[in-house]
Design an enzyme around this catalytic site. Structure first.
Site, PDB file in Angstrom:
ATOM      1  N   TRP A 173    -106.028 -39.018  25.157  1.00  0.00           N
ATOM      2  CA  TRP A 173    -105.322 -37.800  25.922  1.00  0.00           C
ATOM      3  C   TRP A 173    -106.647 -36.866  26.331  1.00  0.00           C
ATOM      4  CZ3 TRP A 173    -101.552 -38.050  21.414  1.00  0.00           C
ATOM      5  CH2 TRP A 173    -102.058 -37.705  20.294  1.00  0.00           C
ATOM      6  N   ASN A 209     -92.859 -35.521  24.148  1.00  0.00           N
ATOM      7  CA  ASN A 209     -93.501 -35.620  25.547  1.00  0.00           C
ATOM      8  C   ASN A 209     -94.059 -37.058  25.746  1.00  0.00           C
ATOM      9  OD1 ASN A 209     -95.098 -34.430  27.527  1.00  0.00           O
ATOM     10  ND2 ASN A 209     -96.607 -35.616  26.801  1.00  0.00           N
ATOM     11  N   TYR A 236    -101.762 -42.502  28.346  1.00  0.00           N
ATOM     12  CA  TYR A 236    -103.187 -42.203  28.002  1.00  0.00           C
ATOM     13  C   TYR A 236    -103.825 -43.588  27.190  1.00  0.00           C
ATOM     14  CZ  TYR A 236    -100.710 -37.718  27.468  1.00  0.00           C
ATOM     15  OH  TYR A 236     -99.959 -36.620  27.459  1.00  0.00           O
ATOM     16  N   ARG A 237    -105.012 -44.002  28.052  1.00  0.00           N
ATOM     17  CA  ARG A 237    -105.363 -45.408  27.463  1.00  0.00           C
ATOM     18  C   ARG A 237    -105.761 -45.316  26.262  1.00  0.00           C
ATOM     19  NH1 ARG A 237    -110.753 -43.532  30.231  1.00  0.00           N
ATOM     20  NH2 ARG A 237    -111.866 -43.114  28.426  1.00  0.00           N
ATOM     21  N   GLU A 259     -89.991 -36.145  30.078  1.00  0.00           N
ATOM     22  CA  GLU A 259     -90.203 -37.324  30.950  1.00  0.00           C
ATOM     23  C   GLU A 259     -89.080 -38.361  30.931  1.00  0.00           C
ATOM     24  OE1 GLU A 259     -92.579 -35.885  29.064  1.00  0.00           O
ATOM     25  OE2 GLU A 259     -94.142 -35.522  30.220  1.00  0.00           O
ATOM     26  N   ASP A 309    -113.328 -46.708  34.811  1.00  0.00           N
ATOM     27  CA  ASP A 309    -112.468 -45.869  35.192  1.00  0.00           C
ATOM     28  C   ASP A 309    -111.911 -45.693  36.570  1.00  0.00           C
ATOM     29  OD1 ASP A 309    -110.442 -43.820  34.092  1.00  0.00           O
ATOM     30  OD2 ASP A 309    -111.700 -43.176  33.149  1.00  0.00           O
TER      31      ASP A 309
HETATM   32  C1  LIG Z   1    -103.056 -46.169  34.788  1.00  0.00           C
HETATM   33  C2  LIG Z   1    -103.177 -44.780  34.189  1.00  0.00           C
HETATM   34  C3  LIG Z   1    -103.955 -44.373  33.168  1.00  0.00           C
HETATM   35  C4  LIG Z   1    -104.100 -43.085  32.739  1.00  0.00           C
HETATM   36  N1  LIG Z   1    -104.948 -42.817  31.687  1.00  0.00           N
HETATM   37  C5  LIG Z   1    -105.258 -41.564  31.387  1.00  0.00           C
HETATM   38  C6  LIG Z   1    -105.830 -41.299  30.009  1.00  0.00           C
HETATM   39  O1  LIG Z   1    -106.473 -42.147  29.536  1.00  0.00           O
HETATM   40  N2  LIG Z   1    -106.009 -40.127  29.663  1.00  0.00           N
HETATM   41  C7  LIG Z   1    -105.247 -39.012  30.106  1.00  0.00           C
HETATM   42  O2  LIG Z   1    -105.552 -37.876  29.638  1.00  0.00           O
HETATM   43  N3  LIG Z   1    -104.581 -39.290  31.485  1.00  0.00           N
HETATM   44  C8  LIG Z   1    -104.467 -40.661  31.939  1.00  0.00           C
HETATM   45  N4  LIG Z   1    -103.658 -40.825  32.964  1.00  0.00           N
HETATM   46  C9  LIG Z   1    -103.163 -39.655  33.677  1.00  0.00           C
HETATM   47  C10 LIG Z   1    -101.731 -39.067  32.870  1.00  0.00           C
HETATM   48  O3  LIG Z   1    -100.983 -40.287  32.619  1.00  0.00           O
HETATM   49  C11 LIG Z   1    -100.991 -38.002  33.676  1.00  0.00           C
HETATM   50  O4  LIG Z   1    -101.847 -36.909  33.920  1.00  0.00           O
HETATM   51  C12 LIG Z   1     -99.738 -37.674  33.042  1.00  0.00           C
HETATM   52  O5  LIG Z   1     -99.137 -36.624  33.921  1.00  0.00           O
HETATM   53  C13 LIG Z   1     -99.856 -37.092  31.549  1.00  0.00           C
HETATM   54  O6  LIG Z   1     -98.821 -36.639  31.027  1.00  0.00           O
HETATM   55  P1  LIG Z   1     -98.697 -35.226  30.641  1.00  0.00           P
HETATM   56  O7  LIG Z   1     -98.523 -34.233  31.648  1.00  0.00           O
HETATM   57  O8  LIG Z   1     -97.361 -35.315  29.765  1.00  0.00           O
HETATM   58  O9  LIG Z   1     -99.839 -35.020  29.594  1.00  0.00           O
HETATM   59  C14 LIG Z   1    -103.432 -42.071  33.062  1.00  0.00           C
HETATM   60  C15 LIG Z   1    -102.601 -42.414  34.402  1.00  0.00           C
HETATM   61  C16 LIG Z   1    -102.531 -43.559  34.960  1.00  0.00           C
HETATM   62  C17 LIG Z   1    -101.699 -44.033  36.091  1.00  0.00           C
HETATM   63 MN   LIG Z   2     -95.481 -33.894  30.014  1.00  0.00          MN
END
Ligand SMILES: Cc1cc2nc3c(=O)[nH]c(=O)nc-3n(C[C@H](O)[C@H](O)[C@H](O)COP(=O)(O)O)c2cc1C
Ligand SMILES: [Mn+2]
Length: 487
Positions: A187, A169, A173-174, A233, A282
């Site tokens: 996450w 995956n 996630y920051r 991805e 945020d």
């Molecule tokens: C700039 C930016 C920062 C993000 N930060 C976070 C974060 O800190 N935690 C989180 O869970 N999702 C964050 N997201 C959203 C996730 O990247 C997004 O939900 C993504 O689909 C997660 O991937 P996954 O579906 O494989 O878990 C962020 C998105 C962006 C554009």
């Molecule tokens: Mn995913």
């Protein structure tokens, strides 16, 4: 042609006059944030800070912060191109004659080439630092807002592998920097990374984690794509690029990372360990309050000789992530239409920060159809977080702003037309009664049918006849009426 890497993209942006180099020394603590914020709100260019105080590495920001740059990033001239490409796979038609077959061939060949490609070496490993040489303080990581708990890596590609299925995956996630070799791992519990982490927790095993910072823009974008768990991805990035992402094996852990990345962090997350993370300014426009999150231990940093650090800031909209979200919305619309076929169009205004407001236009076919649509949205992937769903008839322009407001408000009887449900809400929603759990609202602003108990007459909308309009068009110049606003 796909961009090979981040610097390839930066070069193109510069050539197109869409990149501004900043040579003055500025601080990564708040100053860059203020500059980037003013720039994105003023529709400014992408920025490359060449002289970041306290770091020898340059910093790139706002690369995706306009709809033109966003399209460029994912290699599209227009979204219609995307619709056409998808159509071929979503609705394949058997080629009928020789010519048809010949035309389909390149598409089939292209599909075969979009899988990630294993390569033996990559520029992301020009320099390898382990042990005491690992020092995150060397990176120009931004402290974004006054109440932020510290510096945060905001655009990381967090790469993990599911302990059972073995599937990789990638999520953005920051990561809050705690010290030279530990960070937070934010996450949220509904995300794929967190789901995989639960697998390791059940087994009581350490979870290997790799973080790539600064990749080719399509690969960066793929980390935010709301793909179903288990859907790769990297494969999605390859499809966007029409060319597979080259992956190289990490130096100290068993994961593969984009070979062309600028910087890679290798390390692990311990199953039971938690540490206070935040507050963090945020994308809601408010601070996310501090809370306990997993901890990422960085055991190695691999990088290019002179890497560019890619980052973003989030905050009060509009921000860079709003442009990325809009692209997600548009790219996924054709797919969404396949599962919720009544959807004609949809729009998530940037002020709705993705999860607060979705406006959907439907082709209403049966009583209660609008409510069916709402429940389908709440039942689909990350759209489950949508706090307010407004459903309108297909003739309504979902992007019409004030006109939309007028149409929705005139069409509803609130007690009759609002559907309340309870369920999961976004972890960043600070107003819900409980973290991650609360209520959501659907507004059925479609025209009501007798089959829905509406027996009254529905008036026609006021529109002047074309004949009169034409006559006045001819007369208009001679009337001498000066308009201050042209409608
Ligand atoms: C700039 C930016 C920062 C993000 N930060 C976070 C974060 O800190 N935690 C989180 O869970 N999702 C964050 N997201 C959203 C996730 O990247 C997004 O939900 C993504 O689909 C997660 O991937 P996954 O579906 O494989 O878990 C962020 C998105 C962006 C554009
Ligand atoms: Mn995913």
């Amino acid at each position: 042609m796909a961009f090979r890497n981040l610097r390839d993209f930066l070069e193109t942006l510069e050539k197109d006059g869409e990149l501004q180099r900043i040579r003055q020394e500025v601080s990564p603590r708040w100053e860059i944030s203020e500059i980037a914020d003013r720039s994105v709100k003023g529709a400014g260019p992408a920025l490359l800070f060449e002289n970041v105080k306290g770091s020898e590495f340059p910093l790139a920001i706002n690369l995706f912060a306009s709809s033109e740059r966003m399209k460029k990033a994912i290699g599209l001239g227009s979204y219609e191109e995307w619709d056409e490409r998808l159509e071929f796979f979503l609705d394949p038609k058997a080629p009928e004659g020789f010519l048809d077959k010949l035309k389909a061939l390149p598409k089939v060949t292209e599909l075969a080439s979009v899988f990630p490609k294993a390569v033996r070496s990559g520029p992301c490993q020009e320099v390898v630092e382990t042990g005491n040489a690992v020092d995150l303080a060397k990176l120009p990581v931004l402290t974004c807002w006054p109440q932020d708990a510290g510096p945060f890596i905001t655009m990381p590609l967090v790469i993990t592998r599911d302990p059972l299925s073995g599937k990789t995956n990638v999520g953005m996630y920051r990561m809050q920097i705690f010290d030279r070799n530990t960070t937070g791992m934010h996450w949220q519990k509904h995300k794929d990374g967190a789901g995989q982490a639960r697998g390791y927790e059940r087994e009581g095993r350490r979870m290997e984690v790799a973080v790539a910072i600064g990749c080719d823009p399509a690969t960066v974008f793929s980390a935010i794509a709301p793909l179903p768990p288990g859907v790769s991805e990297f494969l999605f990035a390859g499809f966007l690029r029409a060319e597979g992402v080259p992956l190289v094996a990490c130096k100290t852990i068993g994961l593969d990372v984009p070979a062309e990345a600028e910087i890679v962090l290798e390390g692990y997350v311990d199953p039971k360990e938690r540490r206070r993370e935040g507050p963090f300014g945020d994308h809601t426009g408010f601070y996310s309050l501090d809370d306990d999150f997993p901890v990422f231990h960085v055991t190695a940093i691999t990088r290019r000789e002179s890497p560019v650090y890619l980052t973003t800031i989030v905050g009060r909209p509009p921000m860079e992530d709003g442009f990325m979200g809009a692209a997600v919305e548009r790219l996924f619309l054709p797919l969404l239409k396949k599962t919720i076929p009544e959807i004609v169009d949809m729009y998530l205004p940037v002020e709705g920060i993705f999860h607060n407001l979705m406006i959907v236009a439907i082709d209403k076919r049966f009583p209660g159809h609008a409510r069916k649509t709402m429940h389908a949205i709440w039942g689909t992937g990350q759209m489950m977080f949508t706090k307010t769903v407004v459903v309108v008839d297909k003739e309504v322009d979902v992007r019409a702003g004030p006109e939309l407001l007028w149409r929705v408000l005139t069409a509803i009887d609130p007690e009759r037309d609002i559907e309340f449900v309870h369920g999961p809400v976004d972890e960043l929603d600070f107003s819900s009664r409980l973290p991650c759990y609360g209520s959501k609202m659907g507004i059925d602003a479609t025209r009501k049918w007798p089959g829905e108990g509406f027996e009254r007459r529905w008036p026609d909308e006021i529109v002047m006849s074309p004949e009169v309009r034409q006559r006045v068009d001819l007369l208009w110049p001679s009337l001498g009426i000066r308009l201050r606003r042209v409608t």
